[in-house]
Design an enzyme around this catalytic site. Structure first.
Site, short mmCIF file in Angstrom:
data_model
loop_
_atom_site.label_atom_id
_atom_site.label_comp_id
_atom_site.label_asym_id
_atom_site.label_seq_id
_atom_site.Cartn_x
_atom_site.Cartn_y
_atom_site.Cartn_z
N ARG A 21 118.12 71.17 36.50
CA ARG A 21 117.29 72.22 35.91
C ARG A 21 118.01 73.55 35.84
O ARG A 21 118.62 73.98 36.80
CB ARG A 21 116.01 72.39 36.72
CG ARG A 21 115.09 71.19 36.54
CD ARG A 21 114.00 71.14 37.55
NE ARG A 21 113.42 69.81 37.54
CZ ARG A 21 112.19 69.52 37.13
NH1 ARG A 21 111.41 70.47 36.69
NH2 ARG A 21 111.75 68.29 37.14
N SER A 188 98.32 68.36 31.41
CA SER A 188 99.15 69.47 30.96
C SER A 188 100.29 69.09 30.03
O SER A 188 100.82 69.94 29.34
CB SER A 188 99.72 70.19 32.17
OG SER A 188 100.60 69.34 32.86
N HIS A 216 94.41 73.44 34.39
CA HIS A 216 94.74 73.91 33.03
C HIS A 216 93.50 74.26 32.22
O HIS A 216 93.59 74.49 31.01
CB HIS A 216 95.58 72.86 32.30
CG HIS A 216 96.93 72.72 32.93
ND1 HIS A 216 97.99 73.56 32.61
CD2 HIS A 216 97.38 71.92 33.92
CE1 HIS A 216 99.03 73.25 33.35
NE2 HIS A 216 98.69 72.24 34.16
N THR A 244 93.43 76.79 39.79
CA THR A 244 94.52 77.72 40.13
C THR A 244 94.17 79.12 39.66
O THR A 244 93.38 79.29 38.73
CB THR A 244 95.84 77.28 39.45
OG1 THR A 244 96.89 78.13 39.91
CG2 THR A 244 95.78 77.38 37.94
N LYS A 247 97.42 80.42 36.31
CA LYS A 247 97.62 80.11 34.88
C LYS A 247 96.73 81.04 34.05
O LYS A 247 97.08 82.19 33.89
CB LYS A 247 97.41 78.63 34.64
CG LYS A 247 98.43 77.79 35.48
CD LYS A 247 98.44 76.34 35.14
CE LYS A 247 99.18 75.50 36.17
NZ LYS A 247 100.61 75.70 36.28
N THR A 277 100.44 82.03 56.23
CA THR A 277 99.96 83.39 55.96
C THR A 277 99.06 83.38 54.74
O THR A 277 99.37 82.73 53.73
CB THR A 277 101.19 84.31 55.71
OG1 THR A 277 102.00 84.28 56.89
CG2 THR A 277 100.76 85.74 55.42
N THR A 364 109.09 64.19 34.35
CA THR A 364 107.80 64.86 34.09
C THR A 364 107.00 64.06 33.07
O THR A 364 105.77 63.97 33.15
CB THR A 364 108.05 66.30 33.59
OG1 THR A 364 108.93 66.94 34.52
CG2 THR A 364 106.78 67.10 33.48
N1 PMP Z 1 97.54 70.70 39.13
C1 PMP Z 1 98.10 70.60 37.91
C2 PMP Z 1 97.52 69.62 36.95
C3 PMP Z 1 99.20 71.38 37.57
O1 PMP Z 1 99.76 71.25 36.37
C4 PMP Z 1 99.72 72.30 38.51
C5 PMP Z 1 100.93 73.19 38.24
N2 PMP Z 1 101.58 73.11 37.10
C6 PMP Z 1 99.11 72.37 39.76
C7 PMP Z 1 98.02 71.57 40.04
C8 PMP Z 1 99.60 73.33 40.80
O2 PMP Z 1 99.08 74.62 40.55
P1 PMP Z 1 99.89 75.92 41.00
O3 PMP Z 1 100.88 76.21 39.93
O4 PMP Z 1 98.85 76.98 41.18
O5 PMP Z 1 100.56 75.57 42.29
#
Ligand code: PMP
Length: 405
Positions: A21, A188, A216, A244, A247, A277, A364
Site C-alpha cells: 500500500r 462499502s 456507511h 461510525t 464517515k 483512553t 478487499t
Molecule cells: N464497518 C464497516 C462496514 C466499515 O467499512 C468500516 C471502515 N471502513 C468500519 C466498520 C470501521 O469504522 P471506522 O472507520 O470508524 O473504524
C-alpha cells in the site's frame, strides 16, 4: 536489527501479490474540499478527492468546527483517562444520549472507532450468551469478522445477502441455542444494501438477535440520517445498531445503540471499551454538532443533493460506456477487473490529471473484480464530474481497457 529478514520477506510477498500500500499524503484546506493538495516527491500539487468517506463534507462544516474549537478552548485536548477513570466528560454523556435517541434505543455506547465498536461488541457477546451461534454475511467488514472470531461463538458464514442460505444454516442448528445474525446495510465496496426486513423476519422466526452495521449509512439515509433501518421503518427490529462518527458525520469514533441492558453489559465487559483512553472530548463535541445538524433540515437537504450527485455520476459513466457497477447507493464502483491496470489507472489519474481515487484490489474485493470506488457528494460539482469522465476515458483507452458500445 534482529529478525529483519522476516520483515523483508513479508514485504516481498505483499509486493508480489500486488498488496503493497502506498498512501497519498493529503493536505485538506478548510472550505475547499474536495480540492486538496497532495505532496509528491517533486513537490505539492492541487488534486480533487473522489474517494473520501467524508461523504457530506461535514469534516469541514462550520458548526462542527466551531463546536470543536469551543470544546478545545474550554476543555483542552485529551480526555485524560479511560471512561472508568476520569475519562467520562459531559460531551461523552451527551453524545451517547444523542446517539441512543437518534436510533430510538434506550442506550448507546461510544468507542474510539467503528472498528473497535464492532470488534469489542461482537467479541463480548460470546461471553454473555453461552453456546451462541453467530451467522455472518460473507462480505461483512474485517472488524466484524475479527470480533466474531474472538467471541468464541460458533460461526456460520452465509452467502452475501442470501436469505435462503441463511435459513438453511439456521434450520440445521439446535433450536435452543442462542443465535445472532450479523450483517451490514450499505456494503462499502459494491454499494448494494442488505435485505434487512427478510433477515429480521428470520430472526423472529428463530428467536435470533440482529446486529446491523450501518457505518456507511448513518448520516446518509432515513428521515434523520439514522441509516437504512430508519428509512425502511425497521429500527426497532434491530437489536444492536453499530455506526461510525468518522464517515458522514465527518469526525472520528464508533458506537453501538441498543437496549440499555445490552449497553450496560458491553460497557462492563468489553475490554476494547474498558482498557483504553476515551475519545477526545473535542471529537465528541464535533460529532454532537454534526449529528444534530444532520438530523434536521440541513441534513435532509444534503441527503437529497448527495443522492442526486451519485445518480448523476452513475449516469455520466454509463453514457460514456464505462462499466459502472450495479450500486443502489451513493457508492459508485467502476469495474476494471485487473489489479495492475486498476493501479495504473489510479496512478495516471493522480499524476497526470490531479484526480485522486484509490484502487481497490484483492483482498478487499475478490480477484478479477478490481475496481475504482468513487464517492461523489454535495461537494462535487458537475464540471468536476465532466473533467473526471474525460480523464478516465483517456486513460481507459491508453490502457487498452474495454468500453461498452
Ligand atoms: N464497518 C464497516 C462496514 C466499515 O467499512 C468500516 C471502515 N471502513 C468500519 C466498520 C470501521 O469504522 P471506522 O472507520 O470508524 O473504524
Amino acid at each position: 536489527m534482529k529478525h529483519l529478514k522476516a520483515f523483508e520477506d513479508a514485504l516481498t510477498s505483499i509486493r508480489d501479490e500486488g498488496r503493497y500500500r502506498v498512501f497519498v499524503d493529503l493536505h485538506r484546506h478548510r472550505g475547499r474540499f474536495p480540492k486538496a493538495t497532495a505532496r509528491f516527491e517533486d513537490g505539492e500539487r492541487e488534486i480533487t478527492v473522489w474517494c473520501s468517506n467524508d461523504y457530506l463534507g461535514m469534516g469541514q462544516d462550520d458548526d462542527v468546527l466551531t463546536g470543536m474549537h469551543e470544546a478545545i478552548d474550554s476543555f483542552g485536548a485529551g480526555s485524560g483517562g479511560t471512561r472508568n477513570i476520569s475519562g467520562t466528560t459531559r460531551f461523552h454523556v451527551e453524545l451517547e444520549n444523542e446517539l441512543a435517541d437518534l436510533h430510538g434505543k434506550s442506550g448507546a455506547l461510544l468507542f474510539t472507532s467503528g472498528y473497535v465498536a464492532n470488534d469489542a461488541t461482537l467479541s463480548t457477546l460470546g461471553k454473555i450468551l453461552p453456546g451462541l451461534i453467530i451467522y455472518s454475511d460473507e462480505l461483512n467488514h474485517a472488524s466484524m469478522i475479527e470480533g466474531i472470531r474472538r467471541s468464541g461463538a460458533d460461526r456460520r458464514i452465509f452467502r452475501h445477502n442470501d436469505v435462503e442460505h441463511l435459513r438453511a444454516l439456521i434450520e440445521n442448528d439446535d433450536a435452543d441455542r442462542p443465535k445472532l445474525i450479523a450483517f451490514e446495510s450499505v456494503y462499502s465496496m459494491d454499494g448494494d444494501i442488505g435485505p434487512i426486513e427478510a433477515f429480521c423476519d428470520l430472526a423472529d422466526e428463530f428467536n435470533a438477535l440482529t446486529y446491523l452495521d450501518e457505518v456507511h449509512a448513518v448520516g446518509m439515509y432515513g428521515e434523520e440520517g439514522a441509516g437504512v433501518a430508519q428509512r425502511e421503518g425497521l429500527m426497532d427490529r434491530i437489536d444492536i445498531i453499530e455506526g461510525t462518527l468518522g464517515k458522514a458525520f465527518g469526525v472520528m469514533g464508533g458506537y453501538i445503540a441498543a437496549h440499555e441492558s445490552v449497553i450496560d453489559a458491553i460497557r462492563s465487559m468489553a475490554s476494547g471499551f474498558i482498557f483504553t483512553t476515551s475519545t477526545c472530548p473535542v471529537m465528541a463535541a464535533g460529532a454532537l454538532n454534526s449529528i444534530r445538524k444532520l438530523r434536521g433540515e440541513e441534513g435532509r437537504r444534503l441527503r437529497v443533493d448527495h443522492q442526486a450527485k451519485a445518480a448523476l455520476l452513475k449516469e455520466k459513466f454509463r453514457k460514456a460506456g464505462l462499466p459502472v457497477m450495479d450500486s443502489v447507493t451513493h457508492i459508485v464502483p467502476l469495474l476494471v477487473g485487473d489489479p495492475e491496470k486498476c493501479k495504473a489507472l489510479s496512478d495516471t489519474l493522480l499524476f497526470d490529471f490531479g484526480i485522486y481515487v484509490q484502487p481497490i484490489n484483492y483482498p478487499t474485493v475478490p480477484r478479477g473484480t478490481e475496481r475504482l470506488r468513487f464517492t461523489p457528494g454535495p461537494v462535487h460539482d458537475e464540471a468536476m464530474m465532466d473533467e473526471l469522465v474525460s480523464a478516465i476515458l483517456a486513460v481507459w483507452k491508453q490502457l487498452g481497457l474495454e468500453q461498452a458500445a
